[in-house]
Design an enzyme around this catalytic site. Structure first.
Site, mmCIF file in Angstrom:
data_model
loop_
_atom_site.group_PDB
_atom_site.id
_atom_site.type_symbol
_atom_site.label_atom_id
_atom_site.label_comp_id
_atom_site.label_asym_id
_atom_site.label_seq_id
_atom_site.Cartn_x
_atom_site.Cartn_y
_atom_site.Cartn_z
ATOM 1 N N HIS A 1 0.757 -0.873 0.405
ATOM 2 C CA HIS A 1 -0.017 -0.147 -0.427
ATOM 3 C C HIS A 1 1.147 1.304 0.025
ATOM 4 O O HIS A 1 2.193 0.691 0.880
ATOM 5 C CB HIS A 1 -1.420 0.212 1.551
ATOM 6 C CG HIS A 1 -1.261 1.266 1.143
ATOM 7 N ND1 HIS A 1 -2.868 1.539 0.851
ATOM 8 C CD2 HIS A 1 -1.820 2.190 1.774
ATOM 9 C CE1 HIS A 1 -3.349 2.325 0.962
ATOM 10 N NE2 HIS A 1 -2.662 3.364 1.633
ATOM 11 N N ASP B 1 -15.458 2.323 6.956
ATOM 12 C CA ASP B 1 -14.108 3.461 6.883
ATOM 13 C C ASP B 1 -14.583 4.356 5.679
ATOM 14 O O ASP B 1 -14.324 5.102 5.494
ATOM 15 C CB ASP B 1 -13.027 2.514 6.566
ATOM 16 C CG ASP B 1 -11.875 3.512 5.964
ATOM 17 O OD1 ASP B 1 -11.576 4.657 6.753
ATOM 18 O OD2 ASP B 1 -12.082 3.639 4.503
ATOM 19 N N ARG C 1 -14.749 12.974 7.048
ATOM 20 C CA ARG C 1 -12.906 13.161 7.024
ATOM 21 C C ARG C 1 -13.238 14.179 5.922
ATOM 22 O O ARG C 1 -12.337 15.608 6.305
ATOM 23 C CB ARG C 1 -12.323 12.711 7.444
ATOM 24 C CG ARG C 1 -12.207 11.915 8.818
ATOM 25 C CD ARG C 1 -11.552 10.181 9.230
ATOM 26 N NE ARG C 1 -10.164 10.816 8.396
ATOM 27 C CZ ARG C 1 -9.477 10.133 7.887
ATOM 28 N NH1 ARG C 1 -9.657 8.724 7.824
ATOM 29 N NH2 ARG C 1 -8.174 10.511 8.034
ATOM 30 N N SER D 1 -8.202 3.293 8.927
ATOM 31 C CA SER D 1 -8.189 3.601 7.967
ATOM 32 C C SER D 1 -7.937 2.469 6.894
ATOM 33 O O SER D 1 -8.139 1.654 6.205
ATOM 34 C CB SER D 1 -8.502 4.806 7.358
ATOM 35 O OG SER D 1 -9.042 4.932 5.992
ATOM 36 N N LYS E 1 -8.844 -1.954 5.811
ATOM 37 C CA LYS E 1 -9.044 -2.547 4.505
ATOM 38 C C LYS E 1 -7.827 -3.436 4.372
ATOM 39 O O LYS E 1 -8.417 -4.687 4.068
ATOM 40 C CB LYS E 1 -9.063 -1.428 3.439
ATOM 41 C CG LYS E 1 -9.893 -0.225 3.646
ATOM 42 C CD LYS E 1 -10.377 1.021 3.294
ATOM 43 C CE LYS E 1 -9.062 1.891 3.529
ATOM 44 N NZ LYS E 1 -9.204 3.392 2.633
HETATM 45 N N1 URA Z 1 -6.052 6.169 2.928
HETATM 46 C C1 URA Z 1 -6.778 5.660 3.200
HETATM 47 O O1 URA Z 1 -7.507 4.875 2.563
HETATM 48 N N2 URA Z 1 -7.092 6.181 3.864
HETATM 49 C C2 URA Z 1 -7.140 7.552 4.716
HETATM 50 O O2 URA Z 1 -7.406 8.089 6.263
HETATM 51 C C3 URA Z 1 -5.716 8.046 4.143
HETATM 52 C C4 URA Z 1 -5.548 7.680 3.040
#
Ligand code: URA
Length: 434
Positions: free
Chosen positions: A92, A171, A178, A193, A197
């Site tokens: 990621h 999320d 947010r 967050s 995932k």
């Molecule tokens: N990417 C995400 O998936 N969540 C965040 O809070 C920031 C970047």
């Protein structure tokens, strides 16, 4: 249903720098997902978290509650040729300009028998989205059912597709809130967050590319390090082998920022060429992903040179309906920016290039916007290059020429040229956190 807690009490606790109990956290995430906590209450709580922080235990519980809000994927049915359980690894990136690394990386890691379930997103703002880039390949589809994804992981070994709606739905709701309430940049909220995932996705190991610099979310190295350490700890708590690299995002990666032009550059890397920085980061991340999956003696650089990664790429693109040999879309219009003086390029600002590519049509301002496949910025001189006055520095690409003016405004101070002899000192990989 009688509710266990009251949202206002929870907001007050965080406002007054208190600690939320595990039960309060579980209830908060669940009650927000159910619509019992209102958006304005969650906004106030998010701001209190941004200002006052959370302990590691609170972040860990918050992440677990987000995972519990949806489904968890399970790759334990994937088999190696000898019948063992196939290892899985994922990467990621926190997002940067010209960051096309996922494209060569996923097939490269799959060469060594490790399955790569890469759930990716579309871009918002100045950083591009992996799915937007791949969608410039004629016929390629981002949406796969869980069954199709599993079959592709078994047959090809790599898949890059959109995350289904069932993964960490808390999320999705929280991130949208947010985004419009100035509370994206809270380390506990970003870490939970991203990691909710990735953990729900079910990967066995994970490598995080945490970007630092002007084109990144985290402009500051101290904050980026704290984010990386928090995410690595969350991964380990959940039994996922997790490592983070802190990498420089003051300068764009490679020589392209856009969609089709980034696919083109990724294919160059898969053909054994391509810009040095893209190759360096792809190989470094591949080594980390393979090590996380228990493979320590692989040579990913060789697999780029000898065509094995390219073979997997072609099969991966074809499995999702794409034609890996089709011509990519080309922008209808172009405009060149020239060097104003002789010298050495000592700065090429990632944020400026990202904003320019976005204004040219490569990115979107709202979720529902359509991106232009051919739009973007080609860079002809990166830091360290000598240039002569009048030589091309960048080519701007778009289908809609009225966009050139605003893109050029974004680039006004993007390139710094110093007298001959000056050399920039910029490391790409700044640190490793495990
Ligand atoms: N990417 C995400 O998936 N969540 C965040 O809070 C920031 C970047």
């Amino acid at each position: 249903m009688t509710e266990l807690f009251d949202a206002v009490d929870i907001i007050r606790t965080k406002r007054d720098k208190g600690t939320l109990s595990p039960e309060q956290i579980d209830w908060t995430v669940d009650a927000y997902t159910r619509g019992v906590i209102a958006d304005e209450q969650m906004s106030a709580l998010n701001m209190a978290i941004l200002l006052n922080g959370m302990s590691r235990a609170e972040i860990s519980r918050w992440t677990a509650a987000m995972i519990a809000s949806g489904e968890r994927m399970n790759f334990s049915s994937l088999r190696t040729p000898s019948g063992g359980v196939k290892a899985t690894s994922d990467k990621h990136s926190t997002g940067g300009v010209g960051d096309k690394i996922t494209l060569p990386l996923a097939p490269l890691v799959a060469v060594f028998g490790v399955a790569v379930p890469q759930l990716s997103g579309r871009g918002l703002g100045h950083t591009g989205g992996t799915l937007d880039k791949l969608e410039s390949i004629p016929g390629w589809r981002a949406d796969l059912s869980n069954e199709a994804m599993m079959a592709q992981l078994q047959d090809v070994g790599a898949v890059i597709c959109a995350a289904g709606a069932g993964l960490a739905p808390a999320d999705k709701k929280l991130y949208a809130l947010r985004d419009v309430t100035g509370t994206v940049e809270a380390i506990p909220l970003i870490a939970s967050s991203i990691m909710s995932k990735k953990i729900a996705e079910g990967t066995g190991s994970l490598v995080l590319d945490v970007k630092v610099g002007s084109g990144a979310f985290m402009k500051d190295a101290t904050m980026a390090r704290e984010l990386a350490e928090t995410m690595v700890a969350l991964g380990k708590d959940a039994g996922v082998h997790t490592v983070a690299l802190l990498t420089n995002m003051d300068t764009p990666l490679g020589l392209t920022a856009g969609n089709a032009i980034e696919v083109e550059e990724s294919v160059e890397v898969l053909a054994g060429g391509g810009p040095e920085d893209v190759v360096e980061l792809t190989v470094a991340l591949a080594r980390e992903m393979l090590a996380g999956a228990g493979i320590h003696d692989a040579d990913p650089a060789a697999a780029l040179k000898d065509g094995r990664a390219m073979d997997v790429w072609k099969r991966m693109i074809a499995a999702q309906g794409g034609d890996p040999d089709a011509a990519l879309p080309v922008a209808k219009e172009s405009e060149v920016i020239y060097a104003p003086a002789d010298g050495v390029v000592v700065g090429l600002d990632a944020l400026s290039v990202g904003v320019a590519a976005w204004r040219l049509g490569a990115g979107r301002a709202r979720k529902e916007d359509v991106v232009q496949a051919g739009a973007g910025v080609r860079m002809h001189a990166k830091p360290g290059a000598m240039v002569r006055a009048g030589e091309p520095l960048m080519t701007l690409l778009t289908d809609t020429p009225e966009r050139f003016e605003r893109a050029k405004e974004a680039l006004e101070h993007a390139v710094i040229i110093a007298p001959e002899g000056a050399r920039p000192a910029q490391e790409l990989i700044l640190d490793r956190i495990s």
